[in-house]
Design a protein around this motif. Structure first.
Motif, PDB file in Angstrom:
ATOM      1  N   THR A 206       0.827  -1.208   0.000  1.00 22.76           N
ATOM      2  CA  THR A 206       0.000   0.000   0.000  1.00 22.76           C
ATOM      3  C   THR A 206       0.866   1.264   0.000  1.00 22.76           C
ATOM      4  OG1 THR A 206      -1.665  -1.274   1.175  1.00 22.76           O
ATOM      5  CG2 THR A 206      -1.937   1.113   1.170  1.00 22.76           C
TER       6      THR A 206
ATOM      7  N   ASP B 195      -8.249  -4.891  -1.448  1.00 20.43           N
ATOM      8  CA  ASP B 195      -7.986  -5.327  -0.083  1.00 20.43           C
ATOM      9  C   ASP B 195      -9.094  -4.782   0.807  1.00 20.43           C
ATOM     10  OD1 ASP B 195      -7.103  -6.093   2.337  1.00 20.43           O
ATOM     11  OD2 ASP B 195      -5.287  -4.874   2.355  1.00 20.43           O
TER      12      ASP B 195
ATOM     13  N   GLN C 209      -6.362   3.497   4.820  1.00 19.37           N
ATOM     14  CA  GLN C 209      -4.945   3.823   4.584  1.00 19.37           C
ATOM     15  C   GLN C 209      -4.747   4.374   3.161  1.00 19.37           C
ATOM     16  OE1 GLN C 209      -2.469   0.330   4.752  1.00 19.37           O
ATOM     17  NE2 GLN C 209      -0.548   1.481   4.703  1.00 19.37           N
TER      18      GLN C 209
ATOM     19  N   ASP D  75      -4.199  -2.160  -5.516  1.00 18.52           N
ATOM     20  CA  ASP D  75      -3.625  -2.637  -4.254  1.00 18.52           C
ATOM     21  C   ASP D  75      -4.348  -3.932  -3.872  1.00 18.52           C
ATOM     22  OD1 ASP D  75      -2.110  -2.734  -1.988  1.00 18.52           O
ATOM     23  OD2 ASP D  75      -3.344  -1.315  -0.843  1.00 18.52           O
TER      24      ASP D  75
HETATM   25 MG   LIG Z   1      -1.801  -3.018   2.234  1.00 13.99          MG
END
Ligand SMILES: [Mg+2]
Ligand SMILES: Nc1nc2c(ncn2[C@@H]2O[C@H](COP(=O)(O)OP(=O)(O)OP(=O)(O)O)[C@@H](O)[C@H]2O)c(=O)[nH]1
Length: 365
Positions: A187, A211, A220, A257
């Motif tokens: 990430t 994810d 995030q 991701d």
């Molecule tokens: Mg990650």
């Protein structure tokens, strides 16, 4: 007594010149490998230097008169003498050669090689790989007694064994997936890449995360997307994924991701395969951390490479001083390295991989 030195490209050539000039009675007293003089000589292959002597007395030996000997005996003797001379010459040339070509054990006792072997093993490189590198030096005709020549030789061998390659971005949208085990920096690296390509290189970049197992994972990436000011799509399943791709069809670049997968859990790795099958990415970059153990690298490569990995990213290079394992992975997989990440800071701790940088990491120079 006549003493003369002969230089030639091979032992065979040197022996032929000696035989032609001094005759078959000449004795070889020394053979060695030499480099031509001057700076250019450094780049030339080694030459063979043979020192031969011709004893003056050998020409004054008693020669029986032809009439004293039965012609048949003489004929046989001449043949026998010729055969013996040939045999002696073969033995001489073989023993001369053996002073040039040493056994592997002896070769490794040569000081500069011993030093470089130790240094390479200290990087975490396997004995097997170190052996292969040193063998290459011998094939390349490097002067094994010269420290500078050995170091330069190792640099050249590493240079030709390592491959790096940046993303191609030759079609639109250019889809790149990052995969790898948990916590390796996927990430963070996507955020660094998005910043590089959007903020520095002015590409239109979209992010998709598949994810969705942890809220924190989505949050995030969302934070990074907001800071860089690029769109993020969250895909909970293949359907969402295809819709997101559709929404991003005007983008130059799309980074995807993925959730960290244990290389030992083939079901988890298999789930990734379904997304890859839904839309074939232009590139798949496998993120491997510098902090993994060498045995883990093997199983990681075995689990992820069959997904169609096109590039490797070496993350957390700042967390260790030993990078010999990177040489192992790059040479064993023959997959090029695209990026190296060197810290937690987004976007600065990212470097586009170059062979020079990889050599610098591995040798610590
Ligand atoms: Mg990650
Ligand atoms: N020292 C160092 N830390 C890094 C680097 N890249 C990422 N990290 C840190 O490693 C931790 C995990 O990073 P993530 O980017 O979340 O890793 P991930 O692969 O996405 O993890 P999962 O999604 O849980 O599989 C974070 O604390 C990052 O700040 C790096 O190059 N060097």
């Amino acid at each position: 007594m006549q003493v003369k030195k002969y230089r030639a490209d091979s032992m065979k050539e040197a022996l032929e010149s000696i035989k032609k000039e001094l005759g078959p009675e000449a004795l070889i007293i020394e053979t060695r490998k030499v480099r031509s003089k001057g700076i250019l000589g450094f780049f030339q292959p080694l030459k063979v230097e043979v020192t031969a002597v011709l004893e003056g007395t050998s020409k004054q030996l008693y020669q029986p008169k032809a009439a004293e000997i039965d012609p048949k005996v003489m004929e046989n003797t001449v043949k026998e003498v010729a055969r013996l001379k040939e045999m002696i010459n073969t033995i001489k040339s073989e023993s001369a050669l053996s002073t040039v070509i040493k056994s592997p054990e002896e070769v490794l006792q040569i000081k500069p090689l011993e030093l470089i072997k130790k240094r390479l093993l200290d990087t975490g490189m396997s004995l097997d790989s170190v052996g292969c590198l040193l063998k290459e030096l011998i094939f390349d005709g490097v002067d094994l007694y010269n420290v500078a020549a050995v170091e330069n030789g190792i640099y050249n061998v590493l240079k030709k064994s390592l491959k790096t390659k940046a993303p191609m971005i030759n079609k639109k949208p250019y889809l790149i997936l990052l995969v790898g085990t948990t916590g390796v920096g996927k990430t963070t690296t996507i955020a660094k890449l998005a910043a590089k390509y959007h903020l520095k290189e002015d590409h239109k970049v979209g992010l998709i995360t598949i994810d969705t197992y942890r809220i924190a994972a989505v949050e995030q990436l969302k934070t990074y997307a907001e800071i860089i000011n690029i769109p993020l799509e969250v895909a909970f399943n293949k359907d969402d994924y295809q819709k997101a791709l559709q929404r991003f069809k005007e983008m130059d670049l799309i980074f995807v991701d993925t959730a960290g997968r244990s290389q030992n859990n083939m079901i988890q790795v298999g789930e990734l395969r379904e997304f890859i099958a839904a839309q074939k990415p232009a590139e798949i970059h496998l993120v491997i951390s510098a902090t993994s153990k060498i045995d883990d690298y093997r199983s990681i490569v075995a689990a992820f490479v069959p997904l169609g990995v096109t590039h490797l990213i070496y993350s957390k290079a700042d967390e260790t001083l030993k990078h010999g394992a990177l040489f192992e992975i790059l040479t064993k997989t023959q997959i090029p390295l695209s990026f190296i990440t060197t810290g937690q800071k987004v976007p600065e701790d990212l470097e586009t991989a170059s062979v020079e940088k990889v050599i610098e990491l591995i040798t610590g120079d």
